[in-house]
Design a protein around this motif. Structure first.
Motif, PDB file in Angstrom:
ATOM      1  N   SER A   1       1.128  -1.253   0.122  1.00  0.00           N
ATOM      2  CA  SER A   1       0.025  -0.054   0.051  1.00  0.00           C
ATOM      3  C   SER A   1       0.850   1.269   0.032  1.00  0.00           C
ATOM      4  O   SER A   1       1.838   1.558   0.860  1.00  0.00           O
ATOM      5  CB  SER A   1      -0.947   0.145   1.227  1.00  0.00           C
ATOM      6  N   ILE A   2       0.536   2.203  -0.840  1.00  0.00           N
ATOM      7  CA  ILE A   2       1.803   3.240  -0.979  1.00  0.00           C
ATOM      8  C   ILE A   2       1.089   4.633  -0.818  1.00  0.00           C
ATOM      9  O   ILE A   2       1.595   5.715  -0.671  1.00  0.00           O
ATOM     10  CB  ILE A   2       2.655   3.195  -2.408  1.00  0.00           C
ATOM     11  N   ALA A   3      -0.251   4.605  -0.867  1.00  0.00           N
ATOM     12  CA  ALA A   3      -1.063   5.800  -0.676  1.00  0.00           C
ATOM     13  C   ALA A   3      -2.307   5.480  -0.229  1.00  0.00           C
ATOM     14  O   ALA A   3      -2.892   4.601  -0.619  1.00  0.00           O
ATOM     15  CB  ALA A   3      -1.150   6.747  -1.934  1.00  0.00           C
TER      16      ALA A   3
ATOM     17  N   PRO B   1      -9.864   4.909  11.598  1.00  0.00           N
ATOM     18  CA  PRO B   1      -8.945   5.038  10.489  1.00  0.00           C
ATOM     19  C   PRO B   1      -9.141   3.539   9.445  1.00  0.00           C
ATOM     20  O   PRO B   1      -9.574   2.481  10.303  1.00  0.00           O
ATOM     21  CB  PRO B   1      -7.744   4.497  11.305  1.00  0.00           C
ATOM     22  N   ASN B   2      -9.085   3.849   8.490  1.00  0.00           N
ATOM     23  CA  ASN B   2      -9.168   2.661   7.504  1.00  0.00           C
ATOM     24  C   ASN B   2      -8.763   2.935   6.050  1.00  0.00           C
ATOM     25  O   ASN B   2      -9.047   3.957   5.680  1.00  0.00           O
ATOM     26  CB  ASN B   2     -10.717   2.038   7.334  1.00  0.00           C
ATOM     27  N   ILE B   3      -8.153   2.019   5.520  1.00  0.00           N
ATOM     28  CA  ILE B   3      -7.865   2.261   4.050  1.00  0.00           C
ATOM     29  C   ILE B   3      -9.302   1.745   3.264  1.00  0.00           C
ATOM     30  O   ILE B   3      -9.224   0.664   2.680  1.00  0.00           O
ATOM     31  CB  ILE B   3      -6.651   1.622   3.584  1.00  0.00           C
ATOM     32  N   ASN B   4     -10.043   2.895   3.130  1.00  0.00           N
ATOM     33  CA  ASN B   4     -11.275   2.532   2.402  1.00  0.00           C
ATOM     34  C   ASN B   4     -10.963   2.377   0.931  1.00  0.00           C
ATOM     35  O   ASN B   4     -11.302   1.549   0.142  1.00  0.00           O
ATOM     36  CB  ASN B   4     -12.450   3.478   2.611  1.00  0.00           C
ATOM     37  N   VAL B   5     -10.376   3.358   0.630  1.00  0.00           N
ATOM     38  CA  VAL B   5      -9.652   3.314  -0.936  1.00  0.00           C
ATOM     39  C   VAL B   5      -8.090   3.690  -1.020  1.00  0.00           C
ATOM     40  O   VAL B   5      -8.007   4.779  -0.284  1.00  0.00           O
ATOM     41  CB  VAL B   5     -10.359   4.259  -1.988  1.00  0.00           C
ATOM     42  N   GLY B   6      -7.269   3.138  -1.398  1.00  0.00           N
ATOM     43  CA  GLY B   6      -5.906   3.327  -1.367  1.00  0.00           C
ATOM     44  C   GLY B   6      -5.166   3.008  -2.805  1.00  0.00           C
ATOM     45  O   GLY B   6      -5.878   2.256  -3.313  1.00  0.00           O
TER      46      GLY B   6
ATOM     47  N   THR C   1      -1.016   3.979   6.815  1.00  0.00           N
ATOM     48  CA  THR C   1      -0.606   3.577   8.344  1.00  0.00           C
ATOM     49  C   THR C   1      -0.918   2.280   8.531  1.00  0.00           C
ATOM     50  O   THR C   1      -1.932   1.634   8.086  1.00  0.00           O
ATOM     51  CB  THR C   1      -0.938   4.575   8.954  1.00  0.00           C
ATOM     52  N   ILE C   2      -0.166   1.785   9.443  1.00  0.00           N
ATOM     53  CA  ILE C   2      -0.629   0.503  10.300  1.00  0.00           C
ATOM     54  C   ILE C   2      -2.140   0.429  10.447  1.00  0.00           C
ATOM     55  O   ILE C   2      -2.782  -0.422  10.491  1.00  0.00           O
ATOM     56  CB  ILE C   2       0.461   0.096  11.232  1.00  0.00           C
ATOM     57  N   GLU C   3      -2.169   1.595  11.268  1.00  0.00           N
ATOM     58  CA  GLU C   3      -3.812   1.703  11.888  1.00  0.00           C
ATOM     59  C   GLU C   3      -4.802   1.566  10.917  1.00  0.00           C
ATOM     60  O   GLU C   3      -5.927   1.112  11.209  1.00  0.00           O
ATOM     61  CB  GLU C   3      -3.771   3.061  12.683  1.00  0.00           C
ATOM     62  N   GLN C   4      -4.474   2.225   9.948  1.00  0.00           N
ATOM     63  CA  GLN C   4      -5.770   2.046   8.716  1.00  0.00           C
ATOM     64  C   GLN C   4      -5.906   0.590   8.434  1.00  0.00           C
ATOM     65  O   GLN C   4      -7.120   0.527   7.615  1.00  0.00           O
ATOM     66  CB  GLN C   4      -5.278   2.931   7.616  1.00  0.00           C
ATOM     67  N   LEU C   5      -4.791  -0.022   8.414  1.00  0.00           N
ATOM     68  CA  LEU C   5      -5.022  -1.449   7.893  1.00  0.00           C
ATOM     69  C   LEU C   5      -5.727  -2.394   9.057  1.00  0.00           C
ATOM     70  O   LEU C   5      -5.948  -3.335   8.687  1.00  0.00           O
ATOM     71  CB  LEU C   5      -3.737  -2.199   7.351  1.00  0.00           C
TER      72      LEU C   5
ATOM     73  N   ILE D   1       2.969  -1.705   4.159  1.00  0.00           N
ATOM     74  CA  ILE D   1       3.083  -0.347   3.645  1.00  0.00           C
ATOM     75  C   ILE D   1       4.188   0.131   3.081  1.00  0.00           C
ATOM     76  O   ILE D   1       5.409  -0.319   3.800  1.00  0.00           O
ATOM     77  CB  ILE D   1       2.425   0.518   4.838  1.00  0.00           C
ATOM     78  N   ASP D   2       4.511   1.302   2.220  1.00  0.00           N
ATOM     79  CA  ASP D   2       5.492   1.509   1.991  1.00  0.00           C
ATOM     80  C   ASP D   2       5.369   3.322   1.746  1.00  0.00           C
ATOM     81  O   ASP D   2       4.653   3.554   0.813  1.00  0.00           O
ATOM     82  CB  ASP D   2       6.176   0.972   0.439  1.00  0.00           C
ATOM     83  N   THR D   3       5.705   4.021   2.784  1.00  0.00           N
ATOM     84  CA  THR D   3       5.554   5.432   2.635  1.00  0.00           C
ATOM     85  C   THR D   3       6.398   6.088   1.753  1.00  0.00           C
ATOM     86  O   THR D   3       6.754   7.559   1.905  1.00  0.00           O
ATOM     87  CB  THR D   3       5.312   6.098   4.041  1.00  0.00           C
ATOM     88  N   SER D   4       7.655   5.604   1.468  1.00  0.00           N
ATOM     89  CA  SER D   4       8.717   6.424   0.887  1.00  0.00           C
ATOM     90  C   SER D   4       8.361   7.098  -0.414  1.00  0.00           C
ATOM     91  O   SER D   4       8.922   8.259  -0.571  1.00  0.00           O
ATOM     92  CB  SER D   4       9.662   5.465   0.217  1.00  0.00           C
ATOM     93  N   PHE D   5       7.340   6.724  -1.091  1.00  0.00           N
ATOM     94  CA  PHE D   5       7.129   7.488  -2.177  1.00  0.00           C
ATOM     95  C   PHE D   5       6.159   8.785  -1.836  1.00  0.00           C
ATOM     96  O   PHE D   5       6.227  10.002  -2.303  1.00  0.00           O
ATOM     97  CB  PHE D   5       6.190   6.708  -3.290  1.00  0.00           C
ATOM     98  N   VAL D   6       5.167   8.542  -0.925  1.00  0.00           N
ATOM     99  CA  VAL D   6       4.450   9.769  -0.402  1.00  0.00           C
ATOM    100  C   VAL D   6       5.395  10.647   0.328  1.00  0.00           C
ATOM    101  O   VAL D   6       5.316  12.047   0.291  1.00  0.00           O
ATOM    102  CB  VAL D   6       3.395   9.220   0.520  1.00  0.00           C
ATOM    103  N   ASN D   7       6.339  10.345   0.975  1.00  0.00           N
ATOM    104  CA  ASN D   7       7.138  11.135   1.554  1.00  0.00           C
ATOM    105  C   ASN D   7       8.055  12.068   0.782  1.00  0.00           C
ATOM    106  O   ASN D   7       8.317  13.112   1.053  1.00  0.00           O
ATOM    107  CB  ASN D   7       8.205  10.078   2.566  1.00  0.00           C
TER     108      ASN D   7
END
Length: 326
Positions: free
Chosen positions: A108-110, A212-217, A288-292, A315-321
């Protein structure tokens, strides 16, 4: 890696996804030097507005990307991603967690929708009155399903207390509720305007609770993120510009909502825009972990392997960061 089209997807779905590969993708790969990338999304819902803006306002092209958006049902989107027939997918956290539990190497990247954007609607006046009644969901694993379980949990109930009916799509769920063939369903604007007009009650508002939840990502495979990091960065750069356009240009955003949602009711469109642009769209879409965790907690009740998934590795936040800044 499992054979996803054999083990996870019915034959008709597999055929549809294979057809996508031949007609839309132009092959399973993509190159940083102008190759086409295909991005799937599962529903015509307002969560997807940033994707539509980035595409139709030309922001992907500004980044030198040839992006094709493909509408695929949620049970098709994940298999198409892991097989390489699409390169990125706009899907829910539930599909991501379930897939990783079965061996998929996906990140998950965003996050486009970082909370449950739903209210539970019914002609009944409280949750307890729904015991034994029919509640519509899209499937037994998607975001609507997870949101429905979360709503039941908020009321001290569980799936065993009701009859969950899988109907395939958000549109089908909404239509079934209005037709009276189910007794309740979670939904969001613009459908909420039709429910109010038809005399339905909002008996639980998950959106207000900001769960928190990744409803759409946005998700992609580990391999694509590694081999085409520049493409992923450019994709999210275009998406960032679309986020900014959604917040700042109500007229343009509403025009796209009207076209994609097939909605002519000005009041419903206003409610939809205000809700998503002002209340839901994140300032920073890093997953975030919490969203999953909400998806993991609910789905692991049926599949213990899901509980074993290390969410930090999903999760991979590197691209958003890189694009948004930390």
């Amino acid at each position: 890696m499992k054979s996803w089209f054999n083990s996870k997807v019915p034959g008709a779905v597999a055929v549809a996804a294979l057809t996508l590969s031949a007609t839309a993708c132009g092959g399973s790969g993509a190159t940083d030097a102008g190759g086409t990338i295909t991005v799937s999304y599962s529903e015509e819902v307002a969560d997807e507005l940033p994707l539509w803006i980035a595409d139709e306002a030309g922001y992907f092209k500004e980044q030198g990307l040839n992006v094709k958006l493909a509408s695929l049902a949620s049970d098709q989107g994940f298999p198409a991603l892991v097989s390489g027939q699409t390169q990125l997918a706009s899907i829910g956290g539930s599909q991501i967690v379930s897939g990783v539990a079965q061996g998929a190497e996906v990140k998950s990247i965003a996050t486009l929708t970082p909370v449950f954007p739903y209210e539970l609607w019914s002609k009944e006046k409280d949750m307890k009155a729904l015991k034994g009644k029919k509640i519509g969901v899209t499937s037994s694993s998607g975001s609507v399903y997870i949101a429905t379980l979360a709503a039941l949990k908020e009321a001290g109930m569980s799936a065993h207390d009701v009859n969950l009916i899988s109907l395939g799509s958000v549109t089908n769920v909404n239509n079934a509720l209005l037709a009276g063939t189910i007794d309740a369903a979670v939904s969001h604007p613009p459908a909420s305007a039709a429910f109010k007009a038809a005399g339905f009650n909002s008996i639980l508002n998950l959106a207000e609770r900001k769960v928190p939840n990744i409803n759409v990502g946005i998700a992609t495979t580990d391999a694509f993120a590694k081999d085409h990091a520049d493409t992923v960065t450019k994709f999210l750069t275009a998406l960032k510009k679309a986020f900014e356009r959604e917040r700042s240009d109500e007229v343009y955003s509403t025009q796209l909502l009207k076209a994609h949602l097939k909605e002519d009711n000005a009041e419903a469109l206003k409610e939809t825009y205000d809700f998503y642009a002002k209340d839901v769209l994140p300032q920073n879409p890093a997953p975030t972990i919490e969203q999953l965790k909400s998806a993991q907690d609910e789905l692991s009740k049926k599949n213990p392997d899901i509980k074993k998934v290390d969410l930090a590795k999903v999760i991979d936040t590197s691209f958003v960061n890189k694009v948004w800044g930390k």
